[in-house]
Each structure stands twice: as C-alpha cells, then as structure tokens.
Design an enzyme around this catalytic site. Structure first.
Site, PDB file in Angstrom:
ATOM      1  N   ASN A 117     -25.879 130.487  36.241  1.00 16.92           N
ATOM      2  CA  ASN A 117     -26.670 130.895  35.080  1.00 16.92           C
ATOM      3  C   ASN A 117     -27.718 131.872  35.620  1.00 16.92           C
ATOM      4  O   ASN A 117     -28.678 131.459  36.260  1.00 16.92           O
ATOM      5  CB  ASN A 117     -27.341 129.669  34.440  1.00 16.92           C
ATOM      6  CG  ASN A 117     -28.298 130.062  33.325  1.00 16.92           C
ATOM      7  OD1 ASN A 117     -28.353 131.227  32.920  1.00 16.92           O
ATOM      8  ND2 ASN A 117     -29.062 129.095  32.840  1.00 16.92           N
ATOM      9  N   TRP A 118     -27.477 133.130  35.353  1.00 13.45           N
ATOM     10  CA  TRP A 118     -28.387 134.143  35.906  1.00 13.45           C
ATOM     11  C   TRP A 118     -29.705 134.219  35.166  1.00 13.45           C
ATOM     12  O   TRP A 118     -30.620 134.911  35.604  1.00 13.45           O
ATOM     13  CB  TRP A 118     -27.696 135.520  35.891  1.00 13.45           C
ATOM     14  CG  TRP A 118     -26.742 135.725  37.025  1.00 13.45           C
ATOM     15  CD1 TRP A 118     -26.401 134.823  37.989  1.00 13.45           C
ATOM     16  CD2 TRP A 118     -26.016 136.925  37.320  1.00 13.45           C
ATOM     17  NE1 TRP A 118     -25.507 135.379  38.867  1.00 13.45           N
ATOM     18  CE2 TRP A 118     -25.258 136.669  38.470  1.00 13.45           C
ATOM     19  CE3 TRP A 118     -25.928 138.178  36.717  1.00 13.45           C
ATOM     20  CZ2 TRP A 118     -24.425 137.637  39.046  1.00 13.45           C
ATOM     21  CZ3 TRP A 118     -25.099 139.141  37.282  1.00 13.45           C
ATOM     22  CH2 TRP A 118     -24.363 138.869  38.429  1.00 13.45           C
ATOM     23  N   LYS A 119     -29.784 133.550  34.012  1.00 11.91           N
ATOM     24  CA  LYS A 119     -31.015 133.600  33.196  1.00 11.91           C
ATOM     25  C   LYS A 119     -31.403 135.068  32.965  1.00 11.91           C
ATOM     26  O   LYS A 119     -30.524 135.902  32.797  1.00 11.91           O
ATOM     27  CB  LYS A 119     -32.121 132.771  33.865  1.00 11.91           C
ATOM     28  CG  LYS A 119     -31.623 131.350  34.195  1.00 11.91           C
ATOM     29  CD  LYS A 119     -32.686 130.384  34.599  1.00 11.91           C
ATOM     30  CE  LYS A 119     -32.048 129.021  34.879  1.00 11.91           C
ATOM     31  NZ  LYS A 119     -33.018 127.982  35.203  1.00 11.91           N
ATOM     32  N   HIS A 126     -29.610 125.308  26.475  1.00 13.05           N
ATOM     33  CA  HIS A 126     -30.280 125.183  27.771  1.00 13.05           C
ATOM     34  C   HIS A 126     -31.710 124.701  27.551  1.00 13.05           C
ATOM     35  O   HIS A 126     -32.337 125.037  26.546  1.00 13.05           O
ATOM     36  CB  HIS A 126     -30.278 126.540  28.493  1.00 13.05           C
ATOM     37  CG  HIS A 126     -30.731 126.415  29.905  1.00 13.05           C
ATOM     38  ND1 HIS A 126     -32.058 126.384  30.248  1.00 13.05           N
ATOM     39  CD2 HIS A 126     -30.037 126.277  31.062  1.00 13.05           C
ATOM     40  CE1 HIS A 126     -32.159 126.247  31.561  1.00 13.05           C
ATOM     41  NE2 HIS A 126     -30.947 126.170  32.079  1.00 13.05           N
ATOM     42  N   GLU A 155     -34.423 125.611  28.700  1.00 13.69           N
ATOM     43  CA  GLU A 155     -35.408 126.686  28.495  1.00 13.69           C
ATOM     44  C   GLU A 155     -35.385 127.165  27.049  1.00 13.69           C
ATOM     45  O   GLU A 155     -36.407 127.547  26.490  1.00 13.69           O
ATOM     46  CB  GLU A 155     -35.138 127.833  29.484  1.00 13.69           C
ATOM     47  CG  GLU A 155     -35.572 127.441  30.896  1.00 13.69           C
ATOM     48  CD  GLU A 155     -34.738 128.020  32.010  1.00 13.69           C
ATOM     49  OE1 GLU A 155     -34.022 129.008  31.791  1.00 13.69           O
ATOM     50  OE2 GLU A 155     -34.787 127.454  33.125  1.00 13.69           O
ATOM     51  N   GLU A 179     -28.626 118.564  32.911  1.00 15.96           N
ATOM     52  CA  GLU A 179     -29.677 119.216  33.683  1.00 15.96           C
ATOM     53  C   GLU A 179     -31.009 118.521  33.441  1.00 15.96           C
ATOM     54  O   GLU A 179     -31.675 118.786  32.427  1.00 15.96           O
ATOM     55  CB  GLU A 179     -29.811 120.689  33.254  1.00 15.96           C
ATOM     56  CG  GLU A 179     -28.556 121.499  33.453  1.00 15.96           C
ATOM     57  CD  GLU A 179     -28.867 122.987  33.606  1.00 15.96           C
ATOM     58  OE1 GLU A 179     -28.461 123.558  34.624  1.00 15.96           O
ATOM     59  OE2 GLU A 179     -29.534 123.562  32.729  1.00 15.96           O
ATOM     60  N   GLY A 207     -35.361 124.618  38.748  1.00 16.04           N
ATOM     61  CA  GLY A 207     -36.226 125.619  39.370  1.00 16.04           C
ATOM     62  C   GLY A 207     -37.397 125.028  40.138  1.00 16.04           C
ATOM     63  O   GLY A 207     -38.331 125.733  40.495  1.00 16.04           O
ATOM     64  N   SER A 262     -31.667 122.724  40.582  1.00 12.53           N
ATOM     65  CA  SER A 262     -31.890 122.924  42.016  1.00 12.53           C
ATOM     66  C   SER A 262     -30.665 122.566  42.868  1.00 12.53           C
ATOM     67  O   SER A 262     -30.790 122.046  43.977  1.00 12.53           O
ATOM     68  CB  SER A 262     -33.123 122.146  42.504  1.00 12.53           C
ATOM     69  OG  SER A 262     -34.278 122.616  41.840  1.00 12.53           O
TER      70      SER A 262
HETATM   71  P1  13P Z   1     -31.958 126.130  39.175  1.00 13.53           P
HETATM   72  O1  13P Z   1     -30.642 125.999  39.883  1.00 13.53           O
HETATM   73  O2  13P Z   1     -32.687 127.400  39.492  1.00 13.53           O
HETATM   74  O3  13P Z   1     -32.801 124.894  39.328  1.00 13.53           O
HETATM   75  O4  13P Z   1     -31.600 126.235  37.608  1.00 13.53           O
HETATM   76  C1  13P Z   1     -30.760 125.309  37.048  1.00 13.53           C
HETATM   77  C2  13P Z   1     -30.432 125.761  35.687  1.00 13.53           C
HETATM   78  O5  13P Z   1     -31.271 125.772  34.794  1.00 13.53           O
HETATM   79  C3  13P Z   1     -29.069 126.215  35.428  1.00 13.53           C
HETATM   80  O6  13P Z   1     -28.840 126.374  34.071  1.00 13.53           O
END
Ligand code: 13P
Length: 250
Positions: free
Chosen positions: A9-11, A94, A96, A166, A172, A212
């Site tokens: 997931n590149w966000k 997600h 976020e 998640e 993160g 993570s």
């Molecule tokens: P990280 O791997 O940076 O913790 O992010 C996880 C995530 O939100 C994947 O969708």
C-alpha cells in the site's frame, strides 16, 4: 489451500516517474513468487504502474473506490473508472480513511459492493485502535467491522474479497503485533466469518496481516496458520525490501 497475497500500500507516495522506476526494479526480483503480488498505488500512478507491470506477475490495485456509478462527488473515483484502467484490486476501509475521511462500516459495505460489481477484488481493512485494545474491545470492534462492513455478501463473494487485519496502533509505528497475537486475532476473525456468514467462509477467506510488517518479521508472521499474507506500507516503497517479503518462503 489458500494462496498467499502480499500487497503493497503505497499510500500517498511516489510520482509516476518513481512508480516506473520502482516497478522496473521490483519485477525481476519477484518473478518467481509463489504468492499473489499486488501494488496499490495512488490513482495518478495507476496507468504508469500498469504499463511498468505489463508482462510481469505484479497486479495493480487502487486505494479507494466510490460506490456511486457517477455523479456529483467531487474528488471521488468510480469502480467503472478503475475497471477501465484494468485495476485488479482496491483497498477499502483503510484505517487512515476511517480516521481522517469519515469512512464507516456502512460506506465500506457500499464500496465493497461497487468493487465486486466491477469485478475488482476488494481488500477490506479492519482493526482496532490502541485505546480500543486497552479497553479490551478488540474482538467486539472486529466483529462489528466484519459483520457490518461485509453484510449481505455471499459465500462466492469471499472468493474475491480479501480481508486485511491491521491493528491501528501497529501502522507506521514500528510496533508489530507479535506473530502469535496476530494469528490469534485473525483466527478470531475466521470464527466470526464462520458464525455470522457460513462455516466454509471462515476457512476459505484470505486474511492478511498489516502494520509495520517488514523484512525482519515477515517470515515469522507468514509462518502462522491463519495469516495468508501482508498489507505493507512503509516496507513496500523500496523494491528490495518488498521483494524480500514477497519471497518470504524462499
Ligand atoms: P506500515 O507497513 O507502514 O505500518 O503500514 C501498514 C499499512 O497501513 C498498510 O495498509
């Protein structure tokens, strides 16, 4: 029995030029992967990503989709628009998006339906926050997210739907759920699926861990019975790291 799926997931990261560069570096490193390999990129990178991934085993996904066919929804993207770009997967709900953009179980449900209608595989995210975990609400929250978010879906839909567990406190932050904890919680999600939907769904649904996940912990996480893959943020931005995770079993 369940095929593993490792998705990046590149966000909100990478320009088109960086997309091309990263996928060109990644493709030869993951060509012998036994799992499904997916990159969920920003909308603006989809075309560049599809082009760079042509002829490889890398599938491209988006990070959101609106439920309406079209209309006055400034800033949103429809499932038909994604279908035209030949996107294979889309992340839905997600944390976020739940945290910053008002996503709810109800909108997750509608977006998931829209994706399935367009034959795009939804990656539906669930997970508890730190305070919910501290208050002992993890199972209650997950049950609600699964039951409400996936309400109305049938057994055959779960051939397409991927679930990503998640824990919000692990995203993160560098904090990972221990492999045993993640396995246990995903095992619980399987029980909810079996009880509230159909017993076969508990066994057949593909469920990823996210939060993570990195080169250091991927092998242990992937060795767990209930974990079928990863949804990877930070570590998916570097071709070498992501390839290492994709090749977790080599
Ligand atoms: P990280 O791997 O940076 O913790 O992010 C996880 C995530 O939100 C994947 O969708």
């Amino acid at each position: 029995m369940r095929k593993a799926i490792i998705a990046g997931n590149w966000k909100m990261n990478k320009t088109m030029a960086e997309t091309k560069e990263t996928i060109s570096a990644l493709a030869p490193l993951v060509k012998d992967a036994d799992c499904d390999v997916v990159l969920c990129v920003p909308f603006t990178d989809i075309q560049a990503a599809k082009k760079a991934a042509r002829g490889t085993n890398i599938k491209i996904g988006a990070q959101n989709v609106h439920w309406a066919e079209k209309g006055a929804f400034t800033g949103e993207i429809s499932a038909d628009m994604l279908k035209e770009l030949k996107v294979d997967y889309v992340i839905i709900g997600h944390s976020e998006r739940r945290q910053y953009f008002g996503e709810t179980d109800e909108t997750v449900n509608k977006r998931t339906q829209a994706a399935l209608n367009a034959r795009i595989k939804p990656i539906v995210c669930v997970g508890e926050t730190e305070s919910e975990r501290e208050d002992g609400l993890t199972e209650k929250v997950l049950e609600r997210q699964i039951v409400e978010g996936l309400k109305g879906f049938k057994s055959k839909d779960f051939d397409k739907i991927v679930i990503a567990y998640e824990p919000v406190w692990a995203i993160g932050t560098g904090k990972t759920a221990t492999a045993q904890d993640a396995n246990e919680t995903i095992g619980y999600i399987r029980k909810v699926l079996a009880k509230k939907f159909h017993k076969t769904i508990g066994e057949k649904a593909r469920i990823q861990y996210g939060g993570s996940m990195n080169v250091k912990n991927c092998k242990e996480l992937m060795a767990q019975e209930h974990i079928d893959g990863g949804l990877i943020g930070g570590a998916s931005l570097k071709a070498d790291d992501f390839a290492y995770i994709v090749n977790y079993n080599k």
